[in-house]
Design a protein around this motif. Structure first.
Motif, PDB file in Angstrom:
ATOM      1  N   ASP A 133       6.342  85.314  21.584  1.00  0.00           N
ATOM      2  CA  ASP A 133       5.907  85.285  22.986  1.00  0.00           C
ATOM      3  C   ASP A 133       4.507  85.854  23.152  1.00  0.00           C
ATOM      4  O   ASP A 133       3.737  85.399  24.010  1.00  0.00           O
ATOM      5  N   GLN A 134       4.173  86.829  22.317  1.00  0.00           N
ATOM      6  CA  GLN A 134       2.852  87.434  22.407  1.00  0.00           C
ATOM      7  C   GLN A 134       1.775  86.513  21.841  1.00  0.00           C
ATOM      8  O   GLN A 134       0.694  86.370  22.428  1.00  0.00           O
ATOM      9  N   VAL A 135       2.070  85.875  20.712  1.00  0.00           N
ATOM     10  CA  VAL A 135       1.077  84.999  20.070  1.00  0.00           C
ATOM     11  C   VAL A 135       0.921  83.690  20.832  1.00  0.00           C
ATOM     12  O   VAL A 135      -0.189  83.269  21.167  1.00  0.00           O
ATOM     13  N   MET A 136       2.039  83.010  21.112  1.00  0.00           N
ATOM     14  CA  MET A 136       2.000  81.696  21.769  1.00  0.00           C
ATOM     15  C   MET A 136       1.998  81.875  23.284  1.00  0.00           C
ATOM     16  O   MET A 136       2.911  81.460  23.990  1.00  0.00           O
ATOM     17  N   SER A 137       0.949  82.469  23.794  1.00  0.00           N
ATOM     18  CA  SER A 137       0.807  82.674  25.235  1.00  0.00           C
ATOM     19  C   SER A 137       0.460  81.357  25.922  1.00  0.00           C
ATOM     20  O   SER A 137       0.036  80.383  25.275  1.00  0.00           O
ATOM     21  N   ASN A 138       0.637  81.316  27.234  1.00  0.00           N
ATOM     22  CA  ASN A 138       0.290  80.109  27.995  1.00  0.00           C
ATOM     23  C   ASN A 138      -1.182  79.758  27.841  1.00  0.00           C
ATOM     24  O   ASN A 138      -1.551  78.580  27.738  1.00  0.00           O
ATOM     25  N   GLN A 139      -2.022  80.787  27.838  1.00  0.00           N
ATOM     26  CA  GLN A 139      -3.458  80.552  27.702  1.00  0.00           C
ATOM     27  C   GLN A 139      -3.798  79.921  26.361  1.00  0.00           C
ATOM     28  O   GLN A 139      -4.588  78.981  26.284  1.00  0.00           O
ATOM     29  N   LEU A 140      -3.173  80.412  25.275  1.00  0.00           N
ATOM     30  CA  LEU A 140      -3.430  79.845  23.953  1.00  0.00           C
ATOM     31  C   LEU A 140      -2.915  78.416  23.859  1.00  0.00           C
ATOM     32  O   LEU A 140      -3.593  77.535  23.319  1.00  0.00           O
ATOM     33  N   CYS A 141      -1.724  78.164  24.389  1.00  0.00           N
ATOM     34  CA  CYS A 141      -1.138  76.820  24.332  1.00  0.00           C
ATOM     35  C   CYS A 141      -2.023  75.800  25.036  1.00  0.00           C
ATOM     36  O   CYS A 141      -2.291  74.711  24.513  1.00  0.00           O
ATOM     37  N   LYS A 142      -2.487  76.150  26.229  1.00  0.00           N
ATOM     38  CA  LYS A 142      -3.372  75.244  26.960  1.00  0.00           C
ATOM     39  C   LYS A 142      -4.699  75.067  26.234  1.00  0.00           C
ATOM     40  O   LYS A 142      -5.254  73.963  26.188  1.00  0.00           O
ATOM     41  N   GLY A 143      -5.208  76.146  25.652  1.00  0.00           N
ATOM     42  CA  GLY A 143      -6.457  76.059  24.905  1.00  0.00           C
ATOM     43  C   GLY A 143      -6.338  75.159  23.689  1.00  0.00           C
ATOM     44  O   GLY A 143      -7.257  74.394  23.369  1.00  0.00           O
ATOM     45  N   LEU A 144      -5.194  75.220  22.993  1.00  0.00           N
ATOM     46  CA  LEU A 144      -4.979  74.366  21.815  1.00  0.00           C
ATOM     47  C   LEU A 144      -4.901  72.890  22.211  1.00  0.00           C
ATOM     48  O   LEU A 144      -5.434  72.016  21.518  1.00  0.00           O
ATOM     49  N   VAL A 145      -4.232  72.613  23.332  1.00  0.00           N
ATOM     50  CA  VAL A 145      -4.120  71.220  23.799  1.00  0.00           C
ATOM     51  C   VAL A 145      -5.492  70.681  24.223  1.00  0.00           C
ATOM     52  O   VAL A 145      -5.885  69.575  23.829  1.00  0.00           O
ATOM     53  N   TRP A 146      -6.224  71.470  25.010  1.00  0.00           N
ATOM     54  CA  TRP A 146      -7.553  71.022  25.433  1.00  0.00           C
ATOM     55  C   TRP A 146      -8.523  70.941  24.262  1.00  0.00           C
ATOM     56  O   TRP A 146      -9.408  70.077  24.236  1.00  0.00           O
ATOM     57  N   GLY A 147      -8.362  71.828  23.287  1.00  0.00           N
ATOM     58  CA  GLY A 147      -9.186  71.751  22.084  1.00  0.00           C
ATOM     59  C   GLY A 147      -8.929  70.472  21.309  1.00  0.00           C
ATOM     60  O   GLY A 147      -9.862  69.863  20.760  1.00  0.00           O
ATOM     61  N   SER A 148      -7.670  70.048  21.260  1.00  0.00           N
ATOM     62  CA  SER A 148      -7.317  68.789  20.600  1.00  0.00           C
ATOM     63  C   SER A 148      -7.982  67.607  21.298  1.00  0.00           C
ATOM     64  O   SER A 148      -8.529  66.707  20.658  1.00  0.00           O
ATOM     65  N   TRP A 149      -7.947  67.622  22.638  1.00  0.00           N
ATOM     66  CA  TRP A 149      -8.594  66.560  23.405  1.00  0.00           C
ATOM     67  C   TRP A 149     -10.106  66.544  23.158  1.00  0.00           C
ATOM     68  O   TRP A 149     -10.714  65.478  22.989  1.00  0.00           O
ATOM     69  N   GLY A 150     -10.716  67.737  23.145  1.00  0.00           N
ATOM     70  CA  GLY A 150     -12.163  67.809  22.949  1.00  0.00           C
ATOM     71  C   GLY A 150     -12.590  67.303  21.587  1.00  0.00           C
ATOM     72  O   GLY A 150     -13.542  66.518  21.466  1.00  0.00           O
TER      73      GLY A 150
END
Length: 312
Positions: A133-150
């Motif tokens: 829960d600490q590592v896979m935060s909402n902010q990190l999850c969204k950042g990984l998805v948007w990073g994939s798109w970028g």
């Protein structure tokens, strides 16, 4: 002729999958069924994950994004294929061809990154459950998805610029059912060595660059699973990850084969393209739902709610 000069060639001819009208009719029914199954399966996954609070976790957040990408990937190819199966003249405009080239790199590239992210998510969940829960935060999850798109968008723009600058000498026939950059190379009369090098680098970068993190994530996962003493614990962990591994093998195997092998216009080119762009988007919802008790339970729960609503 260059794609920059639209006055000479304004369209390409796609050979499609068959010239036989009877086979085309059968293929139309087959691929229409595949498309409807793909739409139904992936839309159901998105709906269930978004509406069921039990599935509001990073793993299912990534899965809903995967379902969205599968919807986009099948919609980038199948409608045009279905249209051509009913048409005597299978043509596509230069602009339409470039659009397909763009989306055939944007969406699979994004999916490759997302599969790597999903492998990391499973690694953290199984190998470091207390920190999940600490590592896979909402902010990190969204950042990984948007990073994939970028990353996928940047790669797709570069590839389209390569396609725009190709020169053609009058040949208009693409020996394929869709526009993919490797299928355009045999039609070009310009030096394509740089184009092939950039395409190979792009494929290796997004392909192997995402496959190796997946490999190392699952190597650690397997080592961790083998250290679990209860058999039920091992079975649950393997069940959680096996569906992801199946999706990875299907997608990366066919995609890498298509873009790293020289285009030959053979049935192997068609089969590899069909596998990663048509078959895999249809199978992913089945793979993840049939092998996941939480998803199956959530589907039943969601369908029950909607059936109860319509009965009132």
């Amino acid at each position: 002729m260059a794609l920059r000069n639209h006055s000479t060639i304004t369209q390409f001819i796609l050979t499609g999958l068959s010239d036989d009208p009877h086979i085309q009719a059968l293929l139309f029914v087959l691929f229409l069924g595949i498309y409807l199954l793909t739409l139904t399966g992936n839309l159901t996954m998105i709906l269930v994950i978004r509406t069921d609070s039990h599935l509001h976790s990073p793993m299912y957040y990534f899965l809903s994004n995967l379902s969205f990408l599968d919807l986009c990937l099948s919609s980038a190819t199948l409608p045009k294929l279905l249209e051509d199966l009913l048409s005597e003249k299978k043509t596509i405009s230069v602009e339409g061809c470039l659009a397909q080239v763009f989306f055939m790199f944007l969406i699979p590239g994004n999916e490759a990154c997302l599969l790597s992210v999903m492998a990391y998510d499973r690694y953290v969940a199984i190998c470091h459950p207390l920190l999940y829960d600490q590592v896979m935060s909402n902010q990190l999850c969204k950042g990984l998805v948007w990073g994939s798109w970028g990353l996928a968008s940047l790669n797709a723009v570069i590839i389209v610029l390569l396609a725009i600058n190709l020169d053609f000498c009058g040949a208009q026939t693409i020996h394929h059912y869709t526009c993919e950059l490797p299928s355009l190379f045999p039609l070009s009369c310009s030096d394509i060595s740089i184009n092939i090098s950039i395409l190979s680098f792009s494929t290796i970068f997004l392909g192997l660059g995402n496959f190796f993190p997946i490999f190392f994530s699952y190597a650690h996962i397997i080592i961790n699973i083998l250290s679990i003493s209860p058999t039920t614990g091992r079975s649950k962990a393997f069940s959680t990850c096996s569906s992801h591994l199946i999706a990875v093998i299907l997608f990366f195997g066919s995609g890498m084969l298509r873009y790293l092998m020289p285009p030959s216009g053979s049935s192997l080119d068609l089969l590899s393209s069909l596998q990663y762009s048509v078959i895999t988007p249809m199978l992913n919802p089945l793979i993840y739902s049939l092998r996941n008790k939480e998803v199956k339970t959530a589907v039943k729960r969601t369908l029950g709610k909607y059936l109860q609503y319509f009965r009132q």
